[in-house]
Design a protein around this motif. Structure first.
Motif, PDB file in Angstrom:
ATOM      1  N   TYR A 120     -41.515 -10.449 -21.033  1.00  0.00           N
ATOM      2  CA  TYR A 120     -43.208 -10.494 -20.914  1.00  0.00           C
ATOM      3  C   TYR A 120     -43.810 -10.526 -22.282  1.00  0.00           C
ATOM      4  CZ  TYR A 120     -42.205  -9.147 -16.012  1.00  0.00           C
ATOM      5  OH  TYR A 120     -41.682  -9.121 -14.720  1.00  0.00           O
ATOM      6  N   GLU A 134     -49.461   4.531 -22.268  1.00  0.00           N
ATOM      7  CA  GLU A 134     -49.869   3.193 -21.443  1.00  0.00           C
ATOM      8  C   GLU A 134     -48.409   2.226 -21.382  1.00  0.00           C
ATOM      9  OE1 GLU A 134     -51.648   1.097 -18.895  1.00  0.00           O
ATOM     10  OE2 GLU A 134     -52.412   2.802 -19.860  1.00  0.00           O
ATOM     11  N   ARG A 157     -46.083   3.786 -18.805  1.00  0.00           N
ATOM     12  CA  ARG A 157     -46.611   3.428 -17.533  1.00  0.00           C
ATOM     13  C   ARG A 157     -45.815   1.931 -17.116  1.00  0.00           C
ATOM     14  NH1 ARG A 157     -52.627   5.271 -17.806  1.00  0.00           N
ATOM     15  NH2 ARG A 157     -52.306   7.689 -17.455  1.00  0.00           N
ATOM     16  N   LEU A 158     -46.217   0.919 -18.277  1.00  0.00           N
ATOM     17  CA  LEU A 158     -45.825  -0.328 -17.879  1.00  0.00           C
ATOM     18  C   LEU A 158     -44.158  -0.465 -17.830  1.00  0.00           C
ATOM     19  CD1 LEU A 158     -46.526  -3.140 -17.912  1.00  0.00           C
ATOM     20  CD2 LEU A 158     -46.503  -3.367 -20.438  1.00  0.00           C
ATOM     21  N   ARG A 159     -43.702   0.369 -18.708  1.00  0.00           N
ATOM     22  CA  ARG A 159     -42.096   0.224 -18.480  1.00  0.00           C
ATOM     23  C   ARG A 159     -41.434   0.799 -17.171  1.00  0.00           C
ATOM     24  NH1 ARG A 159     -39.520   3.752 -23.010  1.00  0.00           N
ATOM     25  NH2 ARG A 159     -40.663   5.315 -22.077  1.00  0.00           N
ATOM     26  N   GLN A 208     -43.381   0.791 -14.411  1.00  0.00           N
ATOM     27  CA  GLN A 208     -43.551  -0.417 -13.426  1.00  0.00           C
ATOM     28  C   GLN A 208     -42.519  -1.495 -13.238  1.00  0.00           C
ATOM     29  OE1 GLN A 208     -47.460  -2.098 -13.914  1.00  0.00           O
ATOM     30  NE2 GLN A 208     -47.105  -3.791 -12.963  1.00  0.00           N
TER      31      GLN A 208
END
Length: 405
Positions: A30, A59, A62-64, A66
């Motif tokens: 990504y 932040e 949270r992305l990790r 997800q």
């Protein structure tokens, strides 16, 4: 786990703080295949940088969460598969009734065991190199962890062939030595550990590839010195008049500058070798500088950038190494100056003492080198020189370009 308040923060060449977070393999796609997420905080203030870092880290977490791959199968299925794997291993490696099945752990678990066992016997820099070796190997294998039996000699030689195109021989030798010790530890502790150590017998001859440092020619050091900022000028002056290693200088705290027998001295507590611990009288040309540094310490350190450098291996000199190298390249160019570095000042210090006919054992004492090979010399001559005597030798150091400037 020890909390590091400056975790994820690094300095760019201009002195601004940047946030650097390692990307797990499943996230790299990504980010265009990058292994690290790096963004500038836009500030040189460590307190403001921490606030920016904290917001980014939240932040990122949270992305990790997800994107993190979810284990396949239900909880029950995963437990049953684990039990079946243990059963298959037990069938191939039966253990007599009543014995405890202590099997050889994975590489990362062995690393933890190694670090714990040698935490008091090895230096922090050595332990850090061991951790780095494991990290680099796993990166090459593209695995989070690995069993020792899955790393064979063919795997090792293939990795070494790749490293020879990217790393210096001494760096490769450091990797091999560190990993070989982990395999030896496993062999001595576990019955099912590999008996053949795939890291032994590669004969890289790294010592013969070492390049000796060169001292600066007359006029060259003056050109470099004039391009340095105030902090680097101070660090460089101490290196010129003391022969100390760069990291020894950057590790100096106010408590390491003390008066001994009426002589102001630098006290080196630990260093690269066992002989590194020593006292070095402060040259008369440094008295005024050192006095000013003692009046404005940075969390106990004499130098600001040393106080804010927090590396796993304990080194405080990263920023200073880069600054000196950039100034040297700007002043002298890159061609023909590869062997002229900050450490060259140490060689110049030793050469000046030698030209002034200072006894060899006194030079070794000031440099932090081993003194003599006979048992009687080691036993009865240790720390036999007074600070007053050593001060007389240090005062012989002279740099004409500073007197004429």
């Amino acid at each position: 786990m020890i909390y590091k308040r400056d975790r994820y923060l690094i300095l760019d060449p201009c002195g601004n703080y940047m946030v650097r977070i390692a990307l797990p393999e499943y996230m790299q796609g990504y980010f265009s295949g990058k292994k690290n997420f790096i963004k500038s905080t836009g500030t040189r203030d460590i307190r403001q940088a921490r606030l920016v870092r904290d917001a980014i880290a939240v932040e990122f977490s949270r992305l990790r969460e997800q994107l993190q791959p979810k284990p396949s199968g239900t909880k029950m299925e995963r437990i049953i598969n684990e039990l079946r794997q243990v059963g298959a291993y037990a069938k191939e490696n039966p253990i007599p009734l009543g014995e405890v099945a202590l099997t050889c752990p994975s590489l990362l678990k062995l690393l933890d065991l190694y670090l714990l066992q040698f935490s008091e016997k090895r230096k922090l820099t050595t332990l850090s190199k061991t951790s780095k070796s494991v990290e680099v190997l796993l990166g090459h294998l593209k695995k989070k962890d690995v069993q020792l039996k899955d790393v064979n000699r063919t795997t090792v030689t293939g990795w070494l062939d790749k490293l020879k195109k990217e790393k210096a021989p001494q760096t490769i030798q450091n990797y091999i030595s560190a990993l070989a010790q982990i395999w030896d530890l496993a062999k001595n502790r576990y019955h099912d550990a590999p008996q053949d150590n795939p890291w032994r017998g590669h004969a890289l001859e790294a010592k013969s590839s070492k390049v000796s440092y060169e001292v600066f020619a007359p006029g060259e050091l003056a050109k470099v010195y004039n391009l340095l900022d105030d902090e680097m000028k101070a660090v460089t002056l101490i290196g010129m008049y003391s022969g100390m290693r760069l990291n020894e200088i950057c590790s100096l705290k106010t408590a390491n500058v003390k008066t001994i027998e009426g002589v102001l001295c630098f006290e080196v507590m630990v260093g690269k070798t066992k002989s590194a611990a020593r006292i070095i009288p402060v040259h008369s040309n440094l008295i005024e500088l050192v006095t000013k540094l003692l009046q404005r310490p940075y969390e106990g350190f004499l130098f600001y950038h040393a106080s804010i450098t927090d590396r796993a291996d304990g080194k405080r000199s990263t920023w200073h190494t880069q600054r000196f190298t950039r100034a040297k390249r700007k002043a002298l160019g890159e061609a023909g100056t590869e062997r002229k570095v900050f450490h060259s000042l140490r060689h110049e210090f030793a050469q000046q003492l030698d030209r002034c006919q200072v006894p060899e054992d006194r030079i070794a004492l000031l440099m932090g080198h081993e003194r003599g090979n006979t048992e009687s010399f080691k036993t009865y001559s240790k720390n036999s020189a007074s600070s007053l005597e050593l001060s007389g030798y240090v005062e012989k150091i002279n740099y004409d370009f500073l007197l004429s400037s």
